[in-house]
Every structure is written in structure tokens, then in C-alpha cells.
Design a protein around this motif. Structure first.
Motif, PDB file in Angstrom:
ATOM      1  N   UNK A   1       0.841  -1.183   0.000  1.00 24.48           N
ATOM      2  CA  UNK A   1       0.000   0.000   0.000  1.00 24.48           C
ATOM      3  C   UNK A   1       0.884   1.244   0.000  1.00 24.48           C
ATOM      4  N   UNK A   2       0.538   2.182  -0.880  1.00 28.60           N
ATOM      5  CA  UNK A   2       1.332   3.394  -1.008  1.00 28.60           C
ATOM      6  C   UNK A   2       0.640   4.554  -0.317  1.00 28.60           C
ATOM      7  N   UNK A   3       1.427   5.366   0.371  1.00 29.64           N
ATOM      8  CA  UNK A   3       0.886   6.540   1.037  1.00 29.64           C
ATOM      9  C   UNK A   3       1.021   7.804   0.195  1.00 29.64           C
ATOM     10  N   UNK A   4       1.642   7.681  -0.969  1.00 29.31           N
ATOM     11  CA  UNK A   4       1.829   8.824  -1.850  1.00 29.31           C
ATOM     12  C   UNK A   4       0.685   8.892  -2.847  1.00 29.31           C
ATOM     13  N   UNK A   5       0.156  10.090  -3.023  1.00 20.46           N
ATOM     14  CA  UNK A   5      -0.897  10.293  -4.013  1.00 20.46           C
ATOM     15  C   UNK A   5      -0.271  10.726  -5.320  1.00 20.46           C
ATOM     16  N   UNK A   6      -0.790  10.214  -6.394  1.00 25.37           N
ATOM     17  CA  UNK A   6      -0.313  10.632  -7.705  1.00 25.37           C
ATOM     18  C   UNK A   6      -1.276  11.688  -8.223  1.00 25.37           C
ATOM     19  N   UNK A   7      -0.737  12.874  -8.508  1.00 32.33           N
ATOM     20  CA  UNK A   7      -1.557  13.972  -9.012  1.00 32.33           C
ATOM     21  C   UNK A   7      -0.981  14.439 -10.332  1.00 32.33           C
ATOM     22  N   UNK A   8      -1.852  14.707 -11.290  1.00 32.97           N
ATOM     23  CA  UNK A   8      -1.424  15.226 -12.577  1.00 32.97           C
ATOM     24  C   UNK A   8      -2.036  16.602 -12.777  1.00 32.97           C
ATOM     25  N   UNK A   9      -1.223  17.515 -13.281  1.00 34.24           N
ATOM     26  CA  UNK A   9      -1.665  18.872 -13.548  1.00 34.24           C
ATOM     27  C   UNK A   9      -1.502  19.170 -15.025  1.00 34.24           C
TER      28      UNK A   9
END
Length: 95
Positions: free
Chosen positions: A1-9
Motif C-alpha cells: 500500500x502506497x501513502x503517496x498520491x499521484x496527481x497530474x496537472x
């Protein structure tokens, strides 16, 4: 499980870049603003396309090359036809 969110702008320009150049009429460095117009010149088998910028103070023009003395062959017809189609209406790629 990853605690990092992937966000794209997605970054979208509202207007084109200003150019700082020495203006021969003003005699100093000023901002040149894109007029959203361009010039197309075809001489024989050579193609020239320039974006036209204008001094913010005195309206002196500056041509910035997109294609300069290029042969027609390396470019697909679709790229060149866009310039010819919109040459009277202004540069839609800069809006």
C-alpha cells in the motif's frame, strides 16, 4: 500500500510569452507583445513563417521566426496548410 498520491496537472497558457528586446524607436529595452498574427512567405521551394510581436510602448514590430528558409518537403502538408488557412484570421495557435 502506497501513502503517496499521484496527481497530474495540466498547465494552460492564457496568453503567449512576452519578449524583452531593445526597441530601436524607444531606444531602450521594452516588452514586445504577441499580436496573434503571423506572416507566411513562400519563395520558390523555400518557406518562411514569422510570428509578429509589437513593442508595448511605440508599436514597433518584431518578427520572430518559426520556419526560416526551409524546404517544403520535410514538413507534412497539414502543418503548412494550417498557416495558409489562418493567415488572414490571425494565429489561432497563440490564443
Amino acid at each position: 500500500m502506497s501513502y503517496l498520491k499521484k496527481m497530474e496537472y495540466k498547465i494552460v497558457l492564457r496568453d503567449s510569452f512576452w519578449v524583452i528586446r531593445n526597441c530601436p524607436k524607444c531606444g531602450r529595452k521594452t516588452y514586445f507583445v504577441n499580436t496573434k498574427k503571423f506572416r507566411v512567405n513562400a519563395n520558390g521551394n523555400k518557406l518562411d513563417v514569422w510570428l509578429i510581436y509589437q513593442c508595448e510602448e511605440c508599436k514597433h514590430t518584431l518578427n520572430i521566426s518559426i520556419y526560416e528558409r526551409q524546404k517544403f518537403l520535410p514538413y507534412p502538408r497539414e502543418n503548412i496548410s494550417v498557416f495558409w488557412r489562418f493567415r488572414g484570421a490571425g494565429c489561432h495557435c497563440c490564443k
